[in-house]
Design an enzyme around this catalytic site. Structure first.
Site, short mmCIF file in Angstrom:
data_model
loop_
_atom_site.label_atom_id
_atom_site.label_comp_id
_atom_site.label_asym_id
_atom_site.label_seq_id
_atom_site.Cartn_x
_atom_site.Cartn_y
_atom_site.Cartn_z
N HIS A 81 0.87 -1.18 0.00
CA HIS A 81 0.00 0.00 0.00
C HIS A 81 0.92 1.23 0.00
O HIS A 81 2.03 1.17 0.51
CB HIS A 81 -0.82 -0.07 1.29
CG HIS A 81 -1.87 0.98 1.43
ND1 HIS A 81 -1.59 2.25 1.86
CD2 HIS A 81 -3.21 0.94 1.24
CE1 HIS A 81 -2.72 2.95 1.93
NE2 HIS A 81 -3.72 2.18 1.55
N ASP A 119 3.29 -4.81 7.85
CA ASP A 119 2.06 -4.03 7.73
C ASP A 119 0.90 -5.01 7.91
O ASP A 119 0.60 -5.82 7.03
CB ASP A 119 2.02 -3.36 6.35
CG ASP A 119 0.72 -2.62 6.11
OD1 ASP A 119 -0.19 -2.68 6.97
OD2 ASP A 119 0.60 -1.96 5.06
N GLN A 161 -4.26 -5.40 6.80
CA GLN A 161 -5.25 -6.34 6.22
C GLN A 161 -5.13 -7.74 6.82
O GLN A 161 -5.88 -8.64 6.41
CB GLN A 161 -5.08 -6.42 4.69
CG GLN A 161 -5.29 -5.11 3.97
CD GLN A 161 -6.73 -4.60 4.03
OE1 GLN A 161 -7.66 -5.29 4.45
NE2 GLN A 161 -6.93 -3.35 3.61
N LYS A 214 -10.46 -0.95 10.60
CA LYS A 214 -10.66 -2.11 9.71
C LYS A 214 -11.01 -3.36 10.49
O LYS A 214 -11.19 -4.44 9.92
CB LYS A 214 -9.39 -2.36 8.88
CG LYS A 214 -9.06 -1.25 7.88
CD LYS A 214 -7.87 -1.65 7.05
CE LYS A 214 -7.18 -0.50 6.36
NZ LYS A 214 -7.93 0.11 5.28
N CYS A 219 -4.98 2.72 -3.44
CA CYS A 219 -3.73 3.19 -2.84
C CYS A 219 -2.58 2.22 -3.06
O CYS A 219 -1.71 2.06 -2.19
CB CYS A 219 -3.89 3.47 -1.34
SG CYS A 219 -5.19 4.65 -0.98
N1 C6P Z 1 -6.20 0.38 2.88
C1 C6P Z 1 -8.05 0.10 1.34
O1 C6P Z 1 -9.15 0.41 0.88
P1 C6P Z 1 -4.98 3.52 7.10
O2 C6P Z 1 -5.59 4.29 5.98
O3 C6P Z 1 -3.81 4.22 7.69
O4 C6P Z 1 -5.99 3.06 8.11
O5 C6P Z 1 -4.42 2.16 6.47
C2 C6P Z 1 -3.43 2.22 5.50
C3 C6P Z 1 -3.19 0.88 4.91
C4 C6P Z 1 -1.94 0.31 5.08
N2 C6P Z 1 -1.68 -0.91 4.60
C5 C6P Z 1 -2.60 -1.63 3.95
C6 C6P Z 1 -2.26 -3.00 3.47
C7 C6P Z 1 -3.88 -1.10 3.75
O6 C6P Z 1 -4.79 -1.81 3.10
C8 C6P Z 1 -4.18 0.20 4.23
C9 C6P Z 1 -5.53 0.82 4.00
C10 C6P Z 1 -7.57 0.80 2.59
O7 C6P Z 1 -7.36 -0.75 0.83
C11 C6P Z 1 -7.76 2.27 2.52
S1 C6P Z 1 -6.70 3.05 1.34
#
Ligand code: C6P
Length: 414
Positions: free
Chosen positions: A117, A194, A197, A220, A363
């Site tokens: 991401h 990370d 997910q 999430k 993203c």
């Molecule tokens: N992905 C998606 O629709 P945040 O936005 O900080 O809570 O998470 C960032 C992030 C980091 N790593 C991974 C693997 C992610 O999937 C995400 C967030 C969402 O896929 C929103 S862009």
């Protein structure tokens, strides 16, 4: 056994009839979490670590307990290793600025994968640029799994940090993060995982992973927005300078001989400057308790079943192209395209039918470029409350949409 029909009753928004398949973006919230946050504001609300009055003591207790709940959930050695931040993005930036910026030297290397991401890509690109270091990007195999051999070749004594997602937010690909951490340690590098997910969808145990940092977001995993977690090994966190400076992160600040001198608070407060998202922490703890009652093995099993079923139903459709590894190697994510339609058009048509999915690059634009998917993808993503009937609704809607697209293409050809 996880009963999604029973679970659905806890989620007020699902009774509105929406077919919510955008869980990788953010999950819905159960009544228990909504009520815990409301209860906090109604009967406990006060600032933490600042007052000696009853409400402040109770708020402090609730917020500290939330750290303990999260620490047990990921099997951390101590709750002092659990830092509350805004989200996974902030957690990764914290490590990039507080660890990498201070430890990277010219010629050093950071290794990431092409499926990261942007949040686990751009902080490394930024600090590497500032330090004259290099970011190396490891690719995938034909089956959409990580190319571990390429990873091994990318590592050397110049590698300082390996930052890898445990589950891709586009392909769902699950990465063997322990294998990556071991490879990183063999060359003397540290490993950040990370977990944005993975933590919401499968059992994650930081000790078993053998990694050094883990980042994830509360929103999430049934929790509120604006609260996320950085877990780090205590000795690493102890050795790091703060990321943000201000209230609560200090031990004392003195004015001596015309100069200000400061020393830092103990973990995790050293990294939690300013008034934190107290209610968010309380809500996250309630979300974790909810997931623990269901059981993370069960969540994982349920989602694998849904992915299996979705792949079967969608692969029967003409004009629908699917991407990603087999169900046992992916979390609850199904990316696809409909021939002749751009992903946003497909998502808009699904929305008209009451189905919420995400479209575009999610993203993760470099990954789409790498795969030659220049328009992006449509992404259906599942959670513990999704049911087979919703997959059926998606398949039926897509059948209609693909047929309209094929018809339009036929007319253009005439
Ligand atoms: N992905 C998606 O629709 P945040 O936005 O900080 O809570 O998470 C960032 C992030 C980091 N790593 C991974 C693997 C992610 O999937 C995400 C967030 C969402 O896929 C929103 S862009």
């Amino acid at each position: 056994m996880l009963d999604p029909y029973e679970i659905r009753k806890d989620f007020p928004i699902l009774s509105t009839g929406v077919i919510y398949l955008d869980n990788a973006a953010t999950s819905q919230k159960p009544r228990q979490v909504i009520e815990a946050v409301a209860r906090f504001y109604e009967s406990v609300n006060a600032n933490i670590h600042r007052g000696i009055h009853r409400l402040s003591r109770e708020a402090t207790e609730a917020y500290e307990e939330a750290h303990e709940v999260v620490a047990r959930f990921i099997n951390a050695r101590s709750w002092r290793e659990v830092v509350f931040v805004r989200n996974a993005t902030e957690a990764i930036n914290l490590v990039a600025y507080s660890w990498a910026l201070r430890n990277l030297r010219e010629g050093d290397e950071v290794v990431i994968t092409v499926m990261e991401h942007h949040s686990n890509m751009l902080p490394w690109v930024a600090v590497a640029r500032m330090r004259g270091a290099r970011v190396k990007v490891v690719g995938l195999k034909r089956d959409y799994t990580l190319d571990y051999e390429e990873l091994e070749r990318a590592l050397s004594e110049r590698t300082r940090i390996v930052a890898v997602t445990q589950a891709s937010n586009v392909l769902g690909t699950i990465v063997d993060a322990r294998r990556v951490a071991r490879l990183a340690h063999e060359v003397g590098a540290i490993c950040l995982v990370d977990g944005a997910q993975s933590v919401p969808h499968m059992p994650v145990d930081v000790r078993a992973l053998e990694c050094d940092f883990l980042a994830f977001s509360g929103h999430k995993m049934l929790g509120p927005t604006g609260i996320g977690v950085l877990w780090g090994r205590e000795e690493l966190l102890e050795g790091m300078e703060p990321f943000l400076y201000g209230g609560d992160m200090i031990r004392e600040v003195r004015y001596r001989g015309g100069a200000i001198e400061a020393s830092w608070n103990e973990l995790p407060w050293k990294f939690e400057a300013g008034t934190p998202n107290i209610a968010g922490g309380v809500g996250l703890a309630e979300a974790v308790r909810y997931l623990q009652r269901v059981g993370m093995e069960e969540v994982r099993r349920h989602e694998e079943g849904l992915v299996r079923y979705a792949l079967k139903r969608l692969s029967e459709l003409e004009g629908v192209e699917l991407y990603g590894p087999p169900p046992e190697l992916r979390c609850g994510i199904v990316p696809f395209n409909v021939e002749g339609l751009d992903p946003h058009a497909v998502a808009a048509l699904l929305d008209q039918r009451g189905i919420a999915v995400r479209s575009g690059f999610h993203c993760a634009q470099p990954l789409h470029e790498y795969l030659g998917l220049t328009e992006g993808t449509v992404r259906a993503s599942f959670y513990l409350y999704n049911v087979k009937e919703e997959v059926d609704a998606l398949a039926e809607a897509l059948e209609g949409i693909a047929a309209i697209a094929a018809q339009a293409a036929g007319q253009r050809a005439l």
